[in-house]
Design an enzyme around this catalytic site. Structure first.
Site, PDB file in Angstrom:
ATOM      1  N   ASP A  60      10.101   8.633  -6.900  1.00  0.00           N
ATOM      2  CA  ASP A  60       9.257   8.113  -7.982  1.00  0.00           C
ATOM      3  C   ASP A  60       8.092   7.247  -7.520  1.00  0.00           C
ATOM      4  OD1 ASP A  60      10.837   6.081  -7.032  1.00  0.00           O
ATOM      5  OD2 ASP A  60      11.731   5.531  -8.948  1.00  0.00           O
ATOM      6  N   HIS A  61       8.226   6.591  -6.369  1.00  0.00           N
ATOM      7  CA  HIS A  61       7.206   5.603  -5.988  1.00  0.00           C
ATOM      8  C   HIS A  61       5.985   6.210  -5.288  1.00  0.00           C
ATOM      9  CE1 HIS A  61      10.182   2.618  -7.030  1.00  0.00           C
ATOM     10  NE2 HIS A  61       9.412   1.630  -6.632  1.00  0.00           N
ATOM     11  N   ASP A  83      16.262  -1.472  -5.014  1.00  0.00           N
ATOM     12  CA  ASP A  83      15.070  -1.774  -5.805  1.00  0.00           C
ATOM     13  C   ASP A  83      15.440  -2.944  -6.703  1.00  0.00           C
ATOM     14  OD1 ASP A  83      12.326  -0.209  -6.789  1.00  0.00           O
ATOM     15  OD2 ASP A  83      13.244  -1.519  -8.288  1.00  0.00           O
ATOM     16  N   ARG A  87       5.728  -6.603 -13.427  1.00  0.00           N
ATOM     17  CA  ARG A  87       5.103  -7.511 -12.455  1.00  0.00           C
ATOM     18  C   ARG A  87       3.600  -7.451 -12.580  1.00  0.00           C
ATOM     19  NH1 ARG A  87       9.249  -6.138  -7.783  1.00  0.00           N
ATOM     20  NH2 ARG A  87      10.799  -7.506  -8.692  1.00  0.00           N
ATOM     21  N   SER A 132      10.176  -7.924  -4.886  1.00  0.00           N
ATOM     22  CA  SER A 132      10.871  -6.669  -4.650  1.00  0.00           C
ATOM     23  C   SER A 132      12.013  -6.774  -3.646  1.00  0.00           C
ATOM     24  CB  SER A 132       9.848  -5.643  -4.197  1.00  0.00           C
ATOM     25  OG  SER A 132      10.137  -5.161  -2.932  1.00  0.00           O
ATOM     26  N   ARG A 167      12.214  -4.673  -1.106  1.00  0.00           N
ATOM     27  CA  ARG A 167      11.816  -3.934   0.103  1.00  0.00           C
ATOM     28  C   ARG A 167      12.168  -4.716   1.367  1.00  0.00           C
ATOM     29  NH1 ARG A 167       5.681  -4.840  -1.887  1.00  0.00           N
ATOM     30  NH2 ARG A 167       6.722  -4.007  -3.717  1.00  0.00           N
TER      31      ARG A 167
HETATM   32  C1  MIC Z   1       8.586  -3.002  -7.176  1.00  0.00           C
HETATM   33  O1  MIC Z   1       8.625  -2.910  -8.383  1.00  0.00           O
HETATM   34  O2  MIC Z   1       8.036  -3.941  -6.585  1.00  0.00           O
HETATM   35  C2  MIC Z   1       9.245  -1.924  -6.354  1.00  0.00           C
HETATM   36  C3  MIC Z   1       8.195  -1.171  -5.679  1.00  0.00           C
HETATM   37  O3  MIC Z   1       9.933  -1.049  -7.198  1.00  0.00           O
HETATM   38  C4  MIC Z   1      10.181  -2.611  -5.367  1.00  0.00           C
HETATM   39  C5  MIC Z   1      10.784  -1.773  -4.353  1.00  0.00           C
HETATM   40  C6  MIC Z   1       9.881  -1.409  -3.236  1.00  0.00           C
HETATM   41  O4  MIC Z   1       9.124  -2.219  -2.748  1.00  0.00           O
HETATM   42  O5  MIC Z   1       9.989  -0.263  -2.795  1.00  0.00           O
HETATM   43  C7  MIC Z   1      11.295  -3.422  -5.979  1.00  0.00           C
HETATM   44  O6  MIC Z   1      11.122  -3.913  -7.066  1.00  0.00           O
HETATM   45  O7  MIC Z   1      12.318  -3.645  -5.325  1.00  0.00           O
HETATM   46 FE1  SF4 Z   2       8.629   1.624 -10.250  1.00  0.00          FE
HETATM   47 FE2  SF4 Z   2       9.253  -0.889  -9.558  1.00  0.00          FE
HETATM   48 FE3  SF4 Z   2       7.287  -0.356 -11.298  1.00  0.00          FE
HETATM   49 FE4  SF4 Z   2       9.764   0.053 -12.001  1.00  0.00          FE
HETATM   50  S1  SF4 Z   2       8.857  -1.921 -11.478  1.00  0.00           S
HETATM   51  S2  SF4 Z   2       8.060   1.439 -12.389  1.00  0.00           S
HETATM   52  S3  SF4 Z   2      10.676   0.774 -10.099  1.00  0.00           S
HETATM   53  S4  SF4 Z   2       7.348   0.189  -9.141  1.00  0.00           S
END
Ligand code: MIC
Ligand code: SF4
Length: 740
Positions: free
Chosen positions: A82-83, A147, A435, A630, A632
Site C-alpha cells: 500500500d505504501h 506500522d 499526521r 511511525s 519504521r
Molecule cells: C506512517 O503513517 O507514518 C507510516 C508510513 O504508515 C508508518 C510506517 C512507515 O514508515 O513505513 C507508520 O505509521 O508506522
Molecule cells: Fe498509510 Fe500510514 Fe497514511 Fe495510514 S497513516 S494511510 S498506513 S501512510
C-alpha cells in the site's frame, strides 16, 4: 478458553478488570505470575495472535526474518502492498506505474510471503489497516503490526499494537513479544453526536487534551453510552489516531455495532462467538461505574455538545473547534486559500465516512457549486472502492471535480505528485488523514496541512477557503446565489451489502519450501543484511557529537518517507536520508552540521559516514518525544549502520525507543532535562558505566568541550536484562542467530 483465563486473571488481580487487562492477561506467553504486573513498570511477555506488515516496513522485517531459520511463520501473518504507490493522475494509471517501478520489491515480497506461508495483499488491494479491519480484526484478540496505525483494529475490540520489524520477526519466529505493562487511560463518552460532528472529532479533541506525548506508555480504553452509539468503523478512526498521542493502543468494548460490522463483512460466526461471551469482551461493570478506581487517568467527553474540530498545521495536537478556527487562521496568518482537500486513507475510508462526505458533494451539485480546491479521494480498500463505486458515491465526488486515486496510502505518506509550479510555496491543504508533520504530504516545508473529518474536508474543498465555517456560513454558487450546505447524512453499512470482484488477495501455497528468494547483489532497492558488530566490552569514549536536534524530531525527520520509500529494503541507500529533516540546534538549519574532523559543514549522512570511515562512533542528542510518529525501524537502523552509538534525548516515543534497543543502540534520557543545554557543538562525549550496565542503574555522560573543560551528568535508561544482552550482542538479531 478466554473466559477461564479472564477468571484466573481476575482472581490474581483481585478486583474487577478493565477490558485491556482482560485481553493482556489472556495473551500472556508464560503462566500467570504470582503477583499482578505493575503498570508502567514490569516488562511482560505476550503471545500475539497475528502479525501484519505493510510493504515499506515488511522488506526490513522479512530480510530479518529470513535469517531466523524457520520454514513458516509461527502465527498467521500478512503483507500489504500500500505504501509504494504514488498518487498522480488517478487510480488505474498510477497503479500501472507503481507495478512496473516497484516490480523488484513486489516480487521479493510476494515470493518471501509464499515461501514462509504469509498471506499477500497485492498492490491496489488496499491500505493495511482497512484490510485488517475488514478481514482479520476480532474482539478479544491481540495482534502486532509493523506500522504505528495498527492500532486501528481497536475499533473491533482488539489489542493491536504498532511495532518495528524486529519485533514482528520475533513473533513470526515463534518467540514471545515483550512490552512494558501499559498504564490505562479511560475515556468516558456520554450522549450522542449530531449534525456535522463525527467520530474523527472525538479523537481530534482527545489529541488536543493529551497532546502528542500524553498517551505514551498507555492504552486508551473508551466506554460509556456514547461509545456504544458509534459505528465500528468510527471506533476504528478513533483508535487509529491514538497513534498521534503516542498511545500504545486504544480499544472499545464489544457491542452491537461491532457485531453488525462483523456480519456485514462476512464474519457472522465470529459475531456469534463474540455474542456468546459478550461480558468478557467488555470491562467488568464496576469499572464503568467507578472508572477512576481502575484507570490511571479518566477523561470525559459529552458528545451532545462536541463540535467538529480542525487540527494543525505541522502537528496533530493543535486542536481547534471549528467555531474558533477562522479566528486562528487569521491571527496566525495561515494561508487562507485552500489548495487541496484530501479524503480517505486508513483513518477515514469507511462506508459511513464516504456516504457522509458524498452527501455534501451531492448537495454541492444540486446547489450549483463545484469544488474550488483540488479534491482527492483515496479509498482504503478494493472492497470499499468497489462498493462505493457501485452505490454512486465515487460518482458524486467526481461530479464536483474529485479525482479518485488508487486504494493506497498515496498523499498521506508523501507518495503524491502534487501539481504545483512552486515546490516551496506557502499554502494550505486539509486532509482526513492522521499526521500532518512538516513536509509529510508533499515534501514542501511550507505546506500547512490540517486534519479534519472527511465531511468537513469535503465542505472545505468546495469552498476553497480556510476561513469558511460550513456550519454557519453560506457560499456563492455559479449563478451568483447564496447557498448553504446542510448537515451531512451517512449510512453506516451498505444497504445492498459490501461487494468486490477481486479483493487482491494471494494465499500462500501449502508448501513453499522450494521457492527460491533472489536479491540481486547490485540492486539499489534491496540489500541482504549484514550483522552489526558486537559491543567491544568497554566504555564508549570521545564520541563526536553528530547533531543536537532541536524541537520536534519525528521519524519523518529521522528517516523521511515520500521519495525515500523506494530504498526501504536497502539499508545503505536509505541511510542517505538519516536525520536530514532534523533541525541543528546550533545554526537552526536542517541537514547542515559541523564535521569535527575538518571543521567544515556538511550534510548529516555525509558527516556520519566521515566519522565512521575514521573509525569513530558518534552520538545524537535530541529533545522531547524523539522518534514520535511511525514504526519504521529504519530510523533506528540507519544511525546504527552509520556508526552512531547512542541517542540521548529528553524523552522517547515508545516504538522508536524499542527499535533502538533491538538494533543494539543505546537509548538514553537526561536525568535532568536541563543538561540538554550543556551540550556544545564541538563536544567529544564519553558514555561511562557500560561495563556494569544493569537495569535501573544510571549511566554517566562526560562532555569534553573544545576549550579543554569537562562536565558530567547522569543519564537514565529503561533497559531490562534481556535488552542489555541485545546491546552487548550488537542487536537482538545477533542474539537470535547465536541461539540457533
Ligand atoms: C506512517 O503513517 O507514518 C507510516 C508510513 O504508515 C508508518 C510506517 C512507515 O514508515 O513505513 C507508520 O505509521 O508506522
Ligand atoms: Fe498509510 Fe500510514 Fe497514511 Fe495510514 S497513516 S494511510 S498506513 S501512510
Amino acid at each position: 478458553m478466554l473466559p477461564s483465563k479472564i477468571e484466573k486473571a481476575r482472581k490474581l488481580v483481585n478486583r474487577p478488570l478493565t477490558l485491556s487487562e482482560k485481553i493482556l492477561y489472556s495473551h500472556l506467553w508464560d503462566e500467570l505470575p504470582s503477583k499482578p504486573f505493575g503498570r508502567g513498570e514490569d516488562y511482560v511477555n505476550f503471545g500475539p495472535d497475528r502479525v501484519a506488515m505493510q510493504d515499506a516496513t515488511a522488506q526490513m522485517a522479512l530480510l530479518q526474518f529470513m535469517t531466523a531459520g524457520r520454514n513458516r511463520t509461527a502465527v498467521p501473518s500478512t503483507v500489504h502492498c500500500d505504501h509504494l504507490i504514488q498518487a498522480s493522475v488517478g487510480a488505474s494509471a498510477d497503479l500501472g506505474i507503481a507495478l512496473s517501478q516497484n516490480k523488484e520489491v513486489y516480487d521479493f515480497l510476494e515470493s518471501v510471503s509464499a515461501k514462509y506461508g504469509i498471506g499477500f495483499w497485492k498492490p491496489g488491494a488496499g491500505i493495511i489497516h482497512q484490510v485488517i479491519l475488514e478481514n482479520y480484526a476480532f474482539p478479544g484478540g491481540m495482534m502486532i503490526g509493523t506500522d504505528s496505525h495498527t492500532v486501528n483494529a481497536g475499533g473491533l475490540g482488539m489489542i493491536a499494537i504498532g511495532v518495528g520489524g524486529a519485533d514482528a520477526m520475533d513473533v513470526m519466529a515463534g518467540m514471545a513479544w515483550e512490552l512494558k505493562m501499559p498504564k490505562l487511560i479511560g475515556v468516558k463518552l456520554t450522549g450522542k453526536m449530531n449534525g456535522w460532528t463525527s467520530a474523527k472529532d472525538i479523537i481530534l479533541k482527545v489529541a488536543g487534551i493529551l497532546t502528542v506525548k500524553g498517551g505514551t506508555g498507555c492504552i486508551v480504553e473508551y466506554f460509556g453510552d456514547g461509545a456504544d452509539s458509534i459505528s465500528a468503523t468510527g471506533k476504528g478512526t478513533i483508535c487509529n489516531m491514538g497513534a498521534e498521542i503516542g498511545a500504545t493502543t486504544s480499544i472499545f468494548g464489544y457491542d452491537a455495532k461491532m457485531s453488525d460490522y462483523l456480519k456485514a463483512t462476512g464474519r457472522e460466526e465470529i459475531a456469534t462467538l463474540a455474542n456468546g461471551i459478550w461480558a468478557d469482551l467488555r470491562a467488568d461493570e464496576d469499572v464503568y461505574k467507578s472508572p477512576s478506581t481502575y484507570f490511571d487517568q479518566v477523561i470525559e467527553i459529552d458528545l451532545n455538545t462536541l463540535e467538529p474540530y480542525v487540527n494543525g498545521p505541522f502537528t496533530p495536537d493543535a486542536a481547534y473547534p471549528i467555531s474558533e478556527f477562522v479566528k486562528v487562521v487569521k491571527e496566525k496568518g495561515y494561508p487562507q486559500k485552500l489548495e487541496v482537500g484530501l479524503i480517505g486513507s486508513c483513518t477515514n475510508s469507511s462506508y459511513e465516512d464516504l456516504t457522509r462526505a458524498a452527501s455534501i458533494a451531492r448537495q454541492a451539485t444540486a446547489k450549483n457549486l463545484t469544488a474550488k480546491a483540488e479534491f482527492v479521494i483515496t479509498p482504503g480498500s478494493e472492497l470499499i472502492r468497489y462498493t462505493t463505486e457501485r452505490d454512486g458515491l465515487l460518482g458524486d465526488f467526481e461530479k464536483i471535480g474529485g479525482v479518485v486515486m488508487a486504494n493506497a496510502c498515496g498523499p498521506c505518506i508523501g507518495q503524491w505528485k502534487r501539481h504545483t509550479d512552486d515546490p516551496e510555496k506557502s499554502n494550505s491543504i486539509i486532509t482526513s488523514f492522521n499526521r500532518n508533520f512538516a513536509k509529510r504530504n508533499d515534501g514542501n516545508p511550507n505546506t500547512h496541512s490540517f486534519v479534519a473529518s472527511p465531511e468537513i474536508v469535503t465542505a472545505y474543498a468546495i469552498s476553497g477557503d480556510l476561513c469558511f465555517n460550513p456550519l454557519t456560513d453560506s457560499l456563492v454558487n455559479e449563478a451568483g446565489e447564496k447557498v448553504k450546505l446542510d448537515e451531512p447524512k451517512g449510512i453506516e453499512l451498505p444497504v445492498a451489502g459490501f461487494d468486490v470482484k477481486d479483493a487482491g488477495y494471494l494465499a500462500p501455497p501449502a508448501d513453499g519450501s522450494a521457492i527460491n528468494i533472489v536479491v540481486k547483489p547490485d540492486s539499489e532497492r534491496l540489500q541482504l543484511l549484514e550483522p552489526f558488530g558486537a559491543w567491544k566490552g568497554a566504555d564508549l569514549l570521545a564520541l563526536p557529537l553528530l547533531i543536537k536536534a532541536k524541537g520536534k524530531c519525528t521519524t519523518d525527520h529521522i528517516s523521511m518517507a515520500g521519495p525515500w520509500l523506494r530504498f526501504r529494503g536497502h539499508l545503505d541507500n536509505i541511510s542517505n536520508n538519516m536525520l536530514i529533516g532534523a533541525l541543528n540546534f546550533f545554526n537552526e538549519k536542517t541537514n547542515l552540521i559541523k564535521n569535527q574532523l575538518n571543521g567544515e559543514y556538511d550534510t548529516v549522512p555525509a558527516t556520519a559516514r566521515a566519522y565512521k570511515a575514521a573509525g569513530l562512533g558518534s552520538i545524537v542528542v535530541g529533545d522531547e518525544n524523539y522518534g514520535e510518529g511511525s514504526s519504521r525501524e529504519h530510523a533506528a537502523m540507519e544511525p546504527r549502520h552509520l556508526g552512531v552509538r547512542a541517542i540521548l534525548v529528553k524523552s522517547f516515543a515508545r516504538i522508536h525507543e524499542t527499535n533502538l534497543k533491538k538494533q543494539g543502540m543505546l537509548a538514553l534520557t537526561f536525568a535532568d532535562k536541563a543538561d540538554y543545554e550543556l551540550i556544545k557543538e564541538d563536544d567529544r562525549i564519553d558514555i561511562v558505566g557500560l561495563t556494569s550496565f544493569a537495569p535501573g542503574k544510571l549511566l554517566t555522560i562526560v562532555l569534553h568541550h573544545s576549550d579543554g573543560t569537562t562536565e558530567q551528568f547522569p543519564v537514565n535508561h529503561t533497559y531490562n536484562q534481556m535488552q542489555i544482552d541485545w546491546f552487548k550482542a550488537g542487536g537482538a538479531l545477533n542474539l537470535l542467530r547465536m541461539s540457533l
